[in-house]
Write a protein that holds these residues in place. Structure first.
Motif, PDB file in Angstrom:
ATOM      1  N   VAL A  35     -11.917   6.661  -5.861  1.00 49.73           N
ATOM      2  CA  VAL A  35     -10.625   6.019  -6.126  1.00 49.73           C
ATOM      3  C   VAL A  35      -9.673   6.183  -4.950  1.00 49.73           C
ATOM      4  CG1 VAL A  35      -8.622   5.934  -7.650  1.00 49.73           C
ATOM      5  CG2 VAL A  35     -10.902   6.323  -8.613  1.00 49.73           C
ATOM      6  N   ILE A  36      -9.577   7.389  -4.396  1.00 44.76           N
ATOM      7  CA  ILE A  36      -8.612   7.633  -3.314  1.00 44.76           C
ATOM      8  C   ILE A  36      -8.902   6.773  -2.082  1.00 44.76           C
ATOM      9  CG2 ILE A  36      -7.826   9.377  -1.666  1.00 44.76           C
ATOM     10  CD1 ILE A  36      -7.800  11.388  -3.895  1.00 44.76           C
ATOM     11  N   PRO A  37     -10.158   6.647  -1.617  1.00 47.03           N
ATOM     12  CA  PRO A  37     -10.401   5.726  -0.489  1.00 47.03           C
ATOM     13  C   PRO A  37      -9.999   4.287  -0.807  1.00 47.03           C
ATOM     14  CG  PRO A  37     -12.257   7.201  -0.757  1.00 47.03           C
ATOM     15  CD  PRO A  37     -11.377   7.406  -1.955  1.00 47.03           C
ATOM     16  N   LEU A  38     -10.228   3.848  -2.043  1.00 47.06           N
ATOM     17  CA  LEU A  38      -9.814   2.497  -2.435  1.00 47.06           C
ATOM     18  C   LEU A  38      -8.302   2.353  -2.364  1.00 47.06           C
ATOM     19  CD1 LEU A  38     -10.435  -0.313  -3.560  1.00 47.06           C
ATOM     20  CD2 LEU A  38     -10.445   0.692  -5.859  1.00 47.06           C
ATOM     21  N   LEU A  39      -7.572   3.386  -2.782  1.00 44.25           N
ATOM     22  CA  LEU A  39      -6.116   3.344  -2.688  1.00 44.25           C
ATOM     23  C   LEU A  39      -5.672   3.254  -1.227  1.00 44.25           C
ATOM     24  CD1 LEU A  39      -5.082   6.014  -5.372  1.00 44.25           C
ATOM     25  CD2 LEU A  39      -5.004   3.516  -5.572  1.00 44.25           C
ATOM     26  N   GLY A  40      -6.390   3.948  -0.334  1.00 46.05           N
ATOM     27  CA  GLY A  40      -6.060   3.859   1.085  1.00 46.05           C
ATOM     28  C   GLY A  40      -6.250   2.450   1.613  1.00 46.05           C
ATOM     29  N   LEU A  41      -7.359   1.807   1.236  1.00 43.01           N
ATOM     30  CA  LEU A  41      -7.599   0.429   1.664  1.00 43.01           C
ATOM     31  C   LEU A  41      -6.543  -0.518   1.092  1.00 43.01           C
ATOM     32  CD1 LEU A  41     -11.481   0.362   1.233  1.00 43.01           C
ATOM     33  CD2 LEU A  41     -10.241   0.208   3.399  1.00 43.01           C
ATOM     34  N   LEU A  42      -6.164  -0.297  -0.164  1.00 42.26           N
ATOM     35  CA  LEU A  42      -5.097  -1.106  -0.754  1.00 42.26           C
ATOM     36  C   LEU A  42      -3.795  -0.908  -0.007  1.00 42.26           C
ATOM     37  CD1 LEU A  42      -5.821  -0.657  -4.577  1.00 42.26           C
ATOM     38  CD2 LEU A  42      -5.873  -2.806  -3.302  1.00 42.26           C
ATOM     39  N   GLY A  43      -3.552   0.327   0.441  1.00 43.10           N
ATOM     40  CA  GLY A  43      -2.351   0.595   1.215  1.00 43.10           C
ATOM     41  C   GLY A  43      -2.334  -0.160   2.534  1.00 43.10           C
ATOM     42  N   VAL A  44      -3.476  -0.182   3.229  1.00 37.47           N
ATOM     43  CA  VAL A  44      -3.555  -0.918   4.493  1.00 37.47           C
ATOM     44  C   VAL A  44      -3.319  -2.408   4.246  1.00 37.47           C
ATOM     45  CG1 VAL A  44      -5.068  -1.576   6.400  1.00 37.47           C
ATOM     46  CG2 VAL A  44      -5.087   0.776   5.557  1.00 37.47           C
TER      47      VAL A  44
END
Length: 538
Positions: free
Chosen positions: A321-330
């Motif tokens: 989940v956390i890596p996906l949130l990072g990609l969503l942030g970018v």
């Protein structure tokens, strides 16, 4: 080491009378080493796509005519994954980082330049021997014992070479920044390359150590790790999600650097972008488990066994989940920046946005794949996620080459020729991933090319995917041909064709051996813009 040291670069360019081949074989100039990575990575991409087309074609008529028997099909599939992951994505991204990061940091050389150069040759040797072992019926599930041993030993050499190059990039970020440039003031490509290199240095030793165990067990006992059939059970995580996110981290910085420049604006919420890139790197913890971290969510109700559910949810959220949130942030910061921008019609921009969307699709679909109640484990659905992330990263690498190619070669890829390739690459990526995801819901098995059947338009999904892979192969061939022609015989691009704000655009194109003639002291996150505003250049 500081940005004023020049002895490594000077040594690399000192033998002007040496034959060109000898110069390339012995170079320690980071710009040449980066181009070696990029050039061989493009060749690896073409080879991997050819094999991917062959495998996809075999799946069209799963119970009829087959070009490959079941044993050779497994080997071709292994070779395709190996080439696309470690023969294409890894060297393309690594090559851009090796070539560009020292220029962005105002350094006259990469840290440990001969380590980076040696890393390239070790990676290339290991990759070549790994492919040769697969051709000889080695590799995962291979039938020739000595070839399986060769595959395991060669993969260690290959990954060690990548780790050496990552070490040079990471140390450059720590020690070779020009005065006034802190890590958080560095351009985003340099920041993301630093984060990605640290992530690789933490995860690749796990691959190396596991491969050594596999080699010893396969050669002497075959009792603990499943022999040749257990190879992918223990190191298959390196050619799947979420490790593929780690390989993509540096080119996320390309998006964050190029979008504001091409949009004639500044990036919205710069500190948040640093955090977003860091969140993606959390995916490295998946390497410690040697397999996907799934969420077993079965039970009569949420509150029955709540403690167990929370214990399952924590590692699942950390890795998936956390890596996906990072990609969503970018992506969110990119869209927020473009909202107030007046972007120029330049090829790097669609490559950046469309490639990022595909990586996000792959990460989101992988999140669904790891929920056990979705019953997607062991199906072709995982291949759809892999295609989205891998091809999306390739699109970002193509964008990086169109953006920084003028700096490395002094010539620019024409936008009118490159823009259609960005759109076609996006279509190929979408059509190469979504049908596999649909087929996954129909329980098409992973890792096989024949002997399966299910209700529904089975042939349709595999025909679409085959066509998509063939389209991606044509797009890649066209891009390679366009790049070679443009960078060798195109119109000169000038030193700063994009009106950039970071230091790589402050030197000549192509840069001299020691990158910069003078030491540049940085006073903000946009040093070249500050120089232009002061009237010292331009």
């Amino acid at each position: 080491m500081t940005s004023t040291e020049t002895h490594h670069a000077a040594g690399a360019a000192s033998s002007t009378d040496a034959p060109a081949i000898a110069t390339w074989l012995t170079t320690a100039d980071h710009k040449q080493v980066g181009r070696l990575f990029i050039g061989t990575g493009l060749l690896g991409l073409l080879g991997g796509l050819v094999l991917a087309v062959l495998v996809a074609f075999e799946r069209i008529d799963a119970e009829g005519f087959q070009l490959l028997d079941s044993g050779s099909a497994t080997q071709v599939l292994s070779a395709a994954r190996l080439l696309l992951t470690f023969g294409a994505v890894a060297p393309l991204v690594m090559g851009l980082a090796v070539a560009i990061v020292p220029l962005q940091l105002g350094s006259r050389s990469i840290a440990f330049p001969r380590v980076a150069a040696s890393g390239f040759w070790m990676w290339l040797t290991g990759l070549t021997l790994s492919v040769a072992a697969i051709i000889g019926n080695g590799g995962p599930s291979g039938g020739e014992s000595e070839m399986v041993d060769l595959y395991l030993a060669a993969s260690v050499v290959m990954v060690l070479g990548l780790a050496m190059a990552a070490l040079s990039i990471a140390v450059t970020g720590l020690t070779s920044r020009t005065p006034g440039m802190g890590l958080l003031r560095a351009p985003f490509f340099s920041w993301s390359s630093f984060v990605g290199s640290i992530a690789l240095l933490m995860s690749l030793p796990v691959y190396i150590g596991t491969s050594v165990y596999l080699y010893v067990d396969h050669r002497y006992a075959r009792a603990a790790f499943g022999g040749n059939f257990g190879v992918n059970d223990w190191v298959g995580w390196a050619i799947s999600q979420p490790f593929t996110y780690v390989l993509a981290i540096p080119v996320l910085g390309f998006v964050l650097d190029a979008v504001p420049v091409l949009g004639r604006t500044r990036l919205a919420q710069r500190p948040a972008a640093n955090v977003a890139v860091g969140l993606v790197s959390v995916a490295i913890f998946a390497s410690l488990t040697h397999r996907a971290v799934t969420l077993p969510w079965e039970g009569d109700g949420f509150f029955s066994g709540l403690g167990t559910k929370i214990a399952d949810l924590l590692p699942f959220g950390l890795v998936n989940v956390i890596p996906l949130l990072g990609l969503l942030g970018v992506l969110g910061l990119t869209m927020l920046t473009l909202k107030s921008a007046k972007p120029m019609l330049a090829a790097p921009l669609p490559f950046a946005v469309l490639g990022l969307l595909m990586i996000l699709l792959g990460a989101a679909s992988h999140l669904l794949y790891t929920v056990e109640d979705a019953a997607l484990g062991g199906t072709i659905f995982e291949a759809g996620s892999y295609v989205a992330v891998t091809f999306g990263t390739v699109l970002l690498a193509f964008g990086g080459l169109t953006y920084w190619g003028p700096k490395l070669w002094g010539r620019r890829i024409p936008d009118k020729a490159a823009l259609p390739l960005a759109l076609l690459g996006f279509v190929a990526t979408a059509l190469g991933s979504l049908p596999y995801m649909i087929a996954g819901f129909a329980d098409q098995p992973a890792g096989v090319v024949d002997g399966f059947a299910y209700s529904g338009p089975q042939e349709l999904w595999n025909v679409i995917t085959t066509g998509a892979f063939a389209l991606m192969l044509l797009v890649s061939l066209a891009f390679v041909g366009l790049a070679v022609r443009s960078f060798t015989a195109g119109e000169p691009a000038g030193d700063d064709p994009w009106d950039g704000t970071t230091l790589e655009w402050a030197t000549s194109s192509p840069p001299p051996a020691d990158n910069f003639s003078d030491l540049i002291v940085v006073g903000s996150e946009y040093p070249l813009a500050d120089i232009k505003n002061s009237g010292k250049v331009g």
